[in-house]
Scaffold this active site. Structure first.
Site, PDB file in Angstrom:
ATOM      1  CB  THR A 100     -52.385 -16.603 -25.609  1.00 49.17           C
ATOM      2  OG1 THR A 100     -52.073 -16.115 -26.910  1.00 49.17           O
ATOM      3  CG2 THR A 100     -51.519 -17.832 -25.366  1.00 49.17           C
ATOM      4  CG  ASP A 101     -54.486 -15.116 -30.350  1.00 53.09           C
ATOM      5  OD1 ASP A 101     -53.448 -15.072 -29.665  1.00 53.09           O
ATOM      6  OD2 ASP A 101     -54.752 -14.284 -31.242  1.00 53.09           O
ATOM      7  CD  GLU A 102     -48.828 -15.472 -29.394  1.00 51.76           C
ATOM      8  OE1 GLU A 102     -47.787 -16.120 -29.514  1.00 51.76           O
ATOM      9  OE2 GLU A 102     -48.860 -14.255 -29.124  1.00 51.76           O
ATOM     10  CE1 TYR A 142     -47.015 -16.382 -23.540  1.00 52.08           C
ATOM     11  CE2 TYR A 142     -47.684 -16.249 -25.847  1.00 52.08           C
ATOM     12  CZ  TYR A 142     -47.937 -15.995 -24.507  1.00 52.08           C
ATOM     13  OH  TYR A 142     -49.097 -15.360 -24.130  1.00 52.08           O
ATOM     14  CE  LYS A 160     -50.713 -18.262 -21.403  1.00 55.58           C
ATOM     15  NZ  LYS A 160     -50.914 -17.808 -20.015  1.00 55.58           N
TER      16      LYS A 160
END
Ligand code: NAD
Length: 338
Positions: free
Chosen positions: A128-130, A152, A156
Protein backbone atom coordinates in the site's frame (compact mmCIF):
# COMPACT_ATOMS: atom_id res chain seq x y z
CA UNK A 1 9.85 -10.07 -21.21
CA UNK A 2 6.30 -11.35 -20.91
CA UNK A 3 5.91 -14.75 -19.27
CA UNK A 4 3.11 -17.30 -19.50
CA UNK A 5 1.61 -18.73 -16.32
CA UNK A 6 -0.48 -21.83 -15.59
CA UNK A 7 -1.60 -21.86 -11.99
CA UNK A 8 -1.80 -18.90 -9.61
CA UNK A 9 -2.37 -18.96 -5.87
CA UNK A 10 -4.30 -15.90 -4.69
CA UNK A 11 -4.34 -15.57 -0.91
CA UNK A 12 -7.14 -13.46 0.57
CA UNK A 13 -9.10 -13.96 -2.65
CA UNK A 14 -12.47 -13.70 -0.89
CA UNK A 15 -11.81 -10.08 0.11
CA UNK A 16 -12.38 -6.91 -1.89
CA UNK A 17 -9.29 -6.70 -4.13
CA UNK A 18 -8.67 -10.47 -4.21
CA UNK A 19 -12.18 -11.32 -5.45
CA UNK A 20 -12.14 -8.60 -8.11
CA UNK A 21 -8.70 -9.80 -9.19
CA UNK A 22 -9.75 -13.48 -9.47
CA UNK A 23 -12.82 -12.54 -11.55
CA UNK A 24 -10.65 -10.29 -13.75
CA UNK A 25 -8.02 -13.00 -14.31
CA UNK A 26 -10.47 -15.82 -15.09
CA UNK A 27 -12.00 -13.60 -17.77
CA UNK A 28 -8.72 -12.28 -19.18
CA UNK A 29 -6.80 -15.59 -19.02
CA UNK A 30 -9.44 -18.36 -19.27
CA UNK A 31 -6.70 -21.00 -19.52
CA UNK A 32 -5.15 -20.08 -16.14
CA UNK A 33 -6.01 -22.05 -13.02
CA UNK A 34 -6.62 -20.02 -9.86
CA UNK A 35 -6.50 -21.34 -6.30
CA UNK A 36 -7.97 -19.06 -3.63
CA UNK A 37 -6.74 -19.54 -0.06
CA UNK A 38 -8.73 -17.46 2.40
CA UNK A 39 -9.45 -17.65 6.11
CA UNK A 40 -12.83 -15.95 5.64
CA UNK A 41 -12.41 -13.38 8.40
CA UNK A 42 -15.20 -10.82 8.93
CA UNK A 43 -14.41 -9.25 5.53
CA UNK A 44 -13.75 -12.43 3.53
CA UNK A 45 -17.01 -13.37 1.88
CA UNK A 46 -17.68 -16.37 -0.40
CA UNK A 47 -20.58 -14.36 -1.91
CA UNK A 48 -17.96 -12.10 -3.53
CA UNK A 49 -17.20 -14.95 -5.95
CA UNK A 50 -20.59 -16.66 -6.24
CA UNK A 51 -20.73 -15.99 -10.01
CA UNK A 52 -17.46 -17.82 -10.71
CA UNK A 53 -17.35 -20.49 -7.98
CA UNK A 54 -18.33 -23.24 -10.47
CA UNK A 55 -15.66 -22.26 -13.01
CA UNK A 56 -13.59 -25.44 -13.56
CA UNK A 57 -10.36 -23.38 -13.38
CA UNK A 58 -11.20 -22.01 -9.92
CA UNK A 59 -10.84 -23.70 -6.55
CA UNK A 60 -11.21 -22.49 -2.98
CA UNK A 61 -9.38 -23.60 0.17
CA UNK A 62 -10.49 -22.23 3.52
CA UNK A 63 -7.41 -21.68 5.65
CA UNK A 64 -5.02 -19.31 7.36
CA UNK A 65 -1.81 -18.09 5.68
CA UNK A 66 -0.07 -18.65 9.03
CA UNK A 67 -0.77 -22.38 8.76
CA UNK A 68 2.24 -23.94 6.98
CA UNK A 69 0.45 -27.17 6.05
CA UNK A 70 -2.51 -25.44 4.46
CA UNK A 71 -0.21 -23.03 2.59
CA UNK A 72 1.78 -26.03 1.28
CA UNK A 73 -1.41 -27.70 0.07
CA UNK A 74 -2.59 -24.51 -1.64
CA UNK A 75 0.78 -23.77 -3.27
CA UNK A 76 1.27 -27.20 -4.87
CA UNK A 77 1.97 -26.83 -8.60
CA UNK A 78 1.60 -23.02 -8.59
CA UNK A 79 3.91 -20.93 -10.74
CA UNK A 80 2.86 -17.62 -9.18
CA UNK A 81 1.46 -16.23 -5.93
CA UNK A 82 -0.43 -13.01 -5.35
CA UNK A 83 -0.69 -12.27 -1.63
CA UNK A 84 -3.82 -10.24 -0.92
CA UNK A 85 -4.50 -11.83 2.48
CA UNK A 86 -4.33 -9.14 5.14
CA UNK A 87 -5.94 -7.25 7.94
CA UNK A 88 -6.64 -4.07 6.05
CA UNK A 89 -8.59 -1.52 8.10
CA UNK A 90 -6.58 1.29 9.73
CA UNK A 91 -9.20 2.02 12.43
CA UNK A 92 -9.17 -1.63 13.56
CA UNK A 93 -5.35 -1.56 13.71
CA UNK A 94 -5.53 1.44 16.05
CA UNK A 95 -7.90 -0.42 18.40
CA UNK A 96 -6.03 -3.73 18.25
CA UNK A 97 -2.78 -4.11 16.28
CA UNK A 98 -2.17 -7.77 17.22
CA UNK A 99 -3.96 -9.39 14.29
CA UNK A 100 -2.19 -7.02 11.92
CA UNK A 101 1.20 -8.28 13.05
CA UNK A 102 0.01 -11.90 12.97
CA UNK A 103 -1.51 -11.92 9.50
CA UNK A 104 0.36 -9.18 7.66
CA UNK A 105 3.84 -10.14 8.92
CA UNK A 106 3.80 -13.69 10.32
CA UNK A 107 1.31 -14.83 7.68
CA UNK A 108 3.41 -13.42 4.85
CA UNK A 109 6.51 -15.02 6.39
CA UNK A 110 4.83 -18.44 6.13
CA UNK A 111 3.93 -17.79 2.49
CA UNK A 112 7.53 -16.73 1.73
CA UNK A 113 9.05 -19.77 3.45
CA UNK A 114 6.82 -22.24 1.63
CA UNK A 115 7.38 -20.41 -1.68
CA UNK A 116 11.13 -20.70 -1.11
CA UNK A 117 10.88 -24.46 -0.39
CA UNK A 118 8.69 -24.98 -3.46
CA UNK A 119 10.80 -22.75 -5.73
CA UNK A 120 7.75 -20.79 -6.87
CA UNK A 121 8.96 -18.61 -9.77
CA UNK A 122 6.98 -15.43 -8.94
CA UNK A 123 5.53 -13.89 -5.79
CA UNK A 124 3.66 -10.61 -5.86
CA UNK A 125 3.12 -8.97 -2.48
CA UNK A 126 0.19 -6.55 -2.50
CA UNK A 127 1.26 -3.51 -0.52
CA UNK A 128 0.00 0.00 0.00
CA UNK A 129 0.96 3.66 -0.50
CA UNK A 130 0.38 4.12 3.24
CA UNK A 131 3.87 2.74 3.95
CA UNK A 132 5.38 6.03 2.71
CA UNK A 133 3.30 8.10 5.15
CA UNK A 134 2.00 11.58 4.44
CA UNK A 135 3.45 14.03 1.90
CA UNK A 136 2.58 17.72 1.80
CA UNK A 137 3.70 18.42 -1.78
CA UNK A 138 4.95 16.27 -4.67
CA UNK A 139 4.78 12.47 -4.88
CA UNK A 140 6.65 9.50 -3.48
CA UNK A 141 8.67 7.28 -5.79
CA UNK A 142 9.62 3.66 -5.13
CA UNK A 143 12.94 4.94 -3.74
CA UNK A 144 11.33 7.18 -1.10
CA UNK A 145 11.83 6.40 2.58
CA UNK A 146 9.20 4.45 4.45
CA UNK A 147 7.41 6.38 7.20
CA UNK A 148 4.29 4.42 8.21
CA UNK A 149 1.98 6.26 10.58
CA UNK A 150 -0.47 3.58 11.74
CA UNK A 151 -0.07 0.03 13.08
CA UNK A 152 -1.67 -1.10 9.79
CA UNK A 153 0.85 0.66 7.57
CA UNK A 154 3.73 -0.34 9.89
CA UNK A 155 2.73 -4.00 9.46
CA UNK A 156 2.53 -3.53 5.68
CA UNK A 157 5.96 -1.82 5.58
CA UNK A 158 7.40 -4.75 7.58
CA UNK A 159 5.82 -7.18 5.12
CA UNK A 160 7.40 -5.37 2.14
CA UNK A 161 10.81 -5.42 3.84
CA UNK A 162 10.46 -9.10 4.75
CA UNK A 163 9.63 -10.01 1.14
CA UNK A 164 12.55 -7.91 -0.17
CA UNK A 165 14.90 -9.51 2.39
CA UNK A 166 13.89 -12.96 1.08
CA UNK A 167 14.83 -11.76 -2.38
CA UNK A 168 18.22 -10.45 -1.23
CA UNK A 169 19.05 -13.40 1.04
CA UNK A 170 17.52 -16.41 -0.71
CA UNK A 171 16.98 -15.03 -4.25
CA UNK A 172 13.26 -15.53 -3.71
CA UNK A 173 11.54 -14.04 -6.81
CA UNK A 174 9.42 -11.48 -4.96
CA UNK A 175 7.93 -8.28 -6.37
CA UNK A 176 6.22 -5.57 -4.30
CA UNK A 177 3.26 -3.51 -5.45
CA UNK A 178 2.10 -0.39 -3.62
CA UNK A 179 -1.31 0.85 -4.63
CA UNK A 180 -3.22 3.95 -3.63
CA UNK A 181 -6.73 3.70 -2.09
CA UNK A 182 -9.05 1.42 -4.07
CA UNK A 183 -12.82 1.57 -4.43
CA UNK A 184 -15.44 -0.45 -6.28
CA UNK A 185 -17.88 -3.37 -5.86
CA UNK A 186 -17.52 -5.89 -3.02
CA UNK A 187 -15.64 -3.57 -0.65
CA UNK A 188 -16.63 -4.29 2.95
CA UNK A 189 -18.84 -1.41 4.17
CA UNK A 190 -16.44 -0.14 6.84
CA UNK A 191 -14.07 1.68 4.44
CA UNK A 192 -14.97 5.28 3.66
CA UNK A 193 -16.56 4.91 0.19
CA UNK A 194 -18.85 1.89 0.80
CA UNK A 195 -19.58 3.07 4.37
CA UNK A 196 -20.68 6.50 3.16
CA UNK A 197 -22.68 5.14 0.22
CA UNK A 198 -24.57 2.65 2.41
CA UNK A 199 -25.08 5.20 5.21
CA UNK A 200 -26.46 7.69 2.67
CA UNK A 201 -28.80 5.06 1.19
CA UNK A 202 -30.09 4.38 4.74
CA UNK A 203 -30.32 8.12 5.61
CA UNK A 204 -27.67 7.76 8.30
CA UNK A 205 -25.00 10.37 9.07
CA UNK A 206 -21.70 10.32 7.16
CA UNK A 207 -18.97 10.71 9.84
CA UNK A 208 -16.14 12.80 8.32
CA UNK A 209 -12.90 12.74 10.34
CA UNK A 210 -11.44 16.09 11.50
CA UNK A 211 -11.79 18.97 9.02
CA UNK A 212 -12.31 16.59 6.07
CA UNK A 213 -9.27 17.99 4.27
CA UNK A 214 -7.25 14.75 4.22
CA UNK A 215 -6.43 13.99 0.60
CA UNK A 216 -6.46 10.56 -1.03
CA UNK A 217 -5.62 9.43 -4.57
CA UNK A 218 -8.42 7.05 -5.61
CA UNK A 219 -8.04 4.09 -7.93
CA UNK A 220 -10.92 1.98 -9.28
CA UNK A 221 -10.29 -1.61 -8.23
CA UNK A 222 -10.23 -2.95 -11.82
CA UNK A 223 -7.35 -0.59 -12.59
CA UNK A 224 -5.48 -2.21 -9.69
CA UNK A 225 -6.35 -5.67 -11.07
CA UNK A 226 -4.90 -4.82 -14.48
CA UNK A 227 -1.77 -3.48 -12.74
CA UNK A 228 -1.30 -6.77 -10.84
CA UNK A 229 -1.77 -8.65 -14.12
CA UNK A 230 0.96 -6.54 -15.79
CA UNK A 231 3.37 -6.94 -12.86
CA UNK A 232 2.76 -10.71 -12.74
CA UNK A 233 3.68 -11.01 -16.40
CA UNK A 234 6.21 -8.24 -16.95
CA UNK A 235 7.45 -7.03 -13.56
CA UNK A 236 11.12 -7.30 -12.68
CA UNK A 237 11.94 -9.63 -9.79
CA UNK A 238 13.09 -7.77 -6.65
CA UNK A 239 11.47 -4.50 -7.76
CA UNK A 240 8.77 -2.28 -6.26
CA UNK A 241 5.94 -0.80 -8.35
CA UNK A 242 3.73 2.09 -7.22
CA UNK A 243 0.20 2.03 -8.66
CA UNK A 244 -1.68 5.32 -8.71
CA UNK A 245 -3.72 7.39 -11.10
CA UNK A 246 -3.39 10.90 -9.68
CA UNK A 247 -7.10 11.42 -8.87
CA UNK A 248 -6.56 13.36 -5.67
CA UNK A 249 -9.58 14.52 -3.76
CA UNK A 250 -10.21 15.62 -0.18
CA UNK A 251 -12.46 13.49 2.02
CA UNK A 252 -15.04 16.26 2.27
CA UNK A 253 -15.23 16.70 -1.53
CA UNK A 254 -15.54 12.91 -1.87
CA UNK A 255 -18.36 12.89 0.71
CA UNK A 256 -20.28 15.60 -1.18
CA UNK A 257 -19.92 13.68 -4.45
CA UNK A 258 -21.22 10.49 -2.83
CA UNK A 259 -24.24 12.35 -1.43
CA UNK A 260 -24.91 13.90 -4.84
CA UNK A 261 -24.72 10.53 -6.63
CA UNK A 262 -26.89 8.76 -4.03
CA UNK A 263 -29.33 11.70 -4.26
CA UNK A 264 -29.17 12.84 -0.62
CA UNK A 265 -28.57 16.21 1.05
CA UNK A 266 -25.32 17.51 2.57
CA UNK A 267 -27.22 17.66 5.90
CA UNK A 268 -26.13 14.05 6.41
CA UNK A 269 -22.50 15.19 6.83
CA UNK A 270 -21.27 15.02 10.42
CA UNK A 271 -17.75 16.10 11.37
CA UNK A 272 -16.31 13.80 14.05
CA UNK A 273 -13.10 13.68 16.09
CA UNK A 274 -10.10 12.99 13.86
CA UNK A 275 -8.47 9.56 13.63
CA UNK A 276 -5.26 9.54 15.74
CA UNK A 277 -2.16 9.82 13.54
CA UNK A 278 -4.36 10.52 10.47
CA UNK A 279 -2.09 10.94 7.42
CA UNK A 280 -2.90 14.21 5.65
CA UNK A 281 -2.10 13.43 2.03
CA UNK A 282 -0.96 10.42 0.04
CA UNK A 283 0.59 10.77 -3.40
CA UNK A 284 2.74 8.46 -5.49
CA UNK A 285 4.56 8.68 -8.79
CA UNK A 286 3.54 5.66 -10.89
CA UNK A 287 5.80 6.20 -13.92
CA UNK A 288 7.69 2.94 -13.28
CA UNK A 289 4.63 0.72 -13.77
CA UNK A 290 3.46 2.85 -16.71
CA UNK A 291 6.85 2.13 -18.32
CA UNK A 292 6.03 -1.62 -18.38
CA UNK A 293 2.68 -1.01 -20.04
CA UNK A 294 0.09 -0.23 -17.35
CA UNK A 295 -2.43 2.50 -17.89
CA UNK A 296 -5.58 3.28 -15.95
CA UNK A 297 -8.83 2.89 -17.83
CA UNK A 298 -11.36 4.25 -15.35
CA UNK A 299 -12.10 7.92 -14.89
CA UNK A 300 -12.79 8.70 -11.20
CA UNK A 301 -16.24 10.30 -11.34
CA UNK A 302 -17.68 7.70 -13.74
CA UNK A 303 -16.28 4.83 -11.66
CA UNK A 304 -17.62 6.40 -8.45
CA UNK A 305 -21.11 6.72 -10.00
CA UNK A 306 -20.88 3.09 -11.15
CA UNK A 307 -19.87 2.07 -7.61
CA UNK A 308 -22.81 3.97 -6.09
CA UNK A 309 -25.15 2.18 -8.53
CA UNK A 310 -23.62 -1.19 -7.58
CA UNK A 311 -24.32 -0.61 -3.87
CA UNK A 312 -27.85 0.64 -4.66
CA UNK A 313 -28.51 -2.55 -6.66
CA UNK A 314 -26.82 -5.01 -4.30
CA UNK A 315 -28.43 -4.38 -0.93
CA UNK A 316 -28.72 -8.14 -0.43
CA UNK A 317 -24.90 -8.24 -0.41
CA UNK A 318 -24.22 -5.47 2.12
CA UNK A 319 -27.28 -5.34 4.40
CA UNK A 320 -26.42 -8.60 6.23
CA UNK A 321 -22.80 -7.42 6.63
CA UNK A 322 -23.92 -4.16 8.22
CA UNK A 323 -26.38 -5.99 10.48
CA UNK A 324 -23.77 -8.45 11.74
CA UNK A 325 -21.21 -5.64 12.26
CA UNK A 326 -23.82 -3.72 14.29
CA UNK A 327 -24.69 -6.85 16.32
CA UNK A 328 -20.97 -7.45 17.03
CA UNK A 329 -20.58 -3.81 18.11
CA UNK A 330 -23.57 -4.01 20.49
CA UNK A 331 -22.34 -7.33 21.90
CA UNK A 332 -18.89 -5.84 22.53
CA UNK A 333 -20.23 -2.70 24.20
CA UNK A 334 -22.58 -4.75 26.43
CA UNK A 335 -19.60 -6.89 27.50
CA UNK A 336 -17.54 -3.75 28.22
CA UNK A 337 -20.32 -2.38 30.45
CA UNK A 338 -20.56 -5.52 32.60
N1 NAD B 1 -8.44 -1.59 -0.20
C1 NAD B 1 -7.52 -0.70 -0.52
O1 NAD B 1 -7.81 0.46 -0.75
C2 NAD B 1 -6.07 -1.11 -0.60
C3 NAD B 1 -5.15 -0.22 -1.16
C4 NAD B 1 -3.80 -0.62 -1.26
C5 NAD B 1 -3.43 -1.86 -0.82
N2 NAD B 1 -4.34 -2.70 -0.27
C6 NAD B 1 -3.86 -4.02 0.17
O2 NAD B 1 -4.51 -4.99 -0.63
C7 NAD B 1 -4.69 -6.19 0.11
C8 NAD B 1 -6.14 -6.60 0.04
O3 NAD B 1 -6.93 -5.55 0.57
P1 NAD B 1 -8.52 -5.61 0.57
O4 NAD B 1 -9.01 -4.22 0.60
O5 NAD B 1 -8.99 -6.54 -0.47
O6 NAD B 1 -8.75 -6.27 2.00
P2 NAD B 1 -9.99 -7.07 2.56
O7 NAD B 1 -9.93 -6.79 4.02
O8 NAD B 1 -11.23 -6.78 1.81
O9 NAD B 1 -9.61 -8.61 2.27
C9 NAD B 1 -8.63 -9.30 2.96
C10 NAD B 1 -8.88 -10.78 2.74
O10 NAD B 1 -7.85 -11.51 3.43
C11 NAD B 1 -8.44 -12.58 4.14
N3 NAD B 1 -7.58 -12.89 5.28
C12 NAD B 1 -7.35 -12.13 6.38
N4 NAD B 1 -6.51 -12.75 7.21
C13 NAD B 1 -6.19 -13.93 6.63
C14 NAD B 1 -5.34 -15.01 7.00
N5 NAD B 1 -4.66 -14.99 8.15
N6 NAD B 1 -5.24 -16.06 6.17
C15 NAD B 1 -5.94 -16.10 5.00
N7 NAD B 1 -6.76 -15.11 4.61
C16 NAD B 1 -6.88 -14.03 5.41
C17 NAD B 1 -9.81 -12.08 4.55
O11 NAD B 1 -10.69 -13.15 4.86
C18 NAD B 1 -10.21 -11.29 3.31
O12 NAD B 1 -10.85 -12.12 2.38
C19 NAD B 1 -4.21 -5.89 1.52
O13 NAD B 1 -2.90 -6.35 1.65
C20 NAD B 1 -4.22 -4.38 1.61
O14 NAD B 1 -3.24 -3.93 2.50
C21 NAD B 1 -5.66 -2.36 -0.15
Amino acid sequence: MKIKLKKILVTGGAGFIGSNFIRYMLKKHPDYEIVNLDKLTYCGNPKNLRDIEKNHNYSFIKGDIKDTEVVKEAMKGCDAIVNCAAESHVDRSIKNPNNFVRTNIHGLLTVLRVAKDYNVPRIVQIGTDEVYGSIEKGSFTEKSNLNPGSPYSASKASADLMALSFHTTYKLPAIIMRSSNNFGPYQYPEKIIPLFITNAIEDKKLPVYGDGMNVRDWLFVLDHCSAIDIVLHKGEIGEIYNVAKGDEISNIELTRKILEYVGKSDDLIEFVEDRPGHDRRYSMDASKIRAIGWESKYEFEGALKETVEWYKNNKAWWEPLRKSAEAARLHKSSKTKV
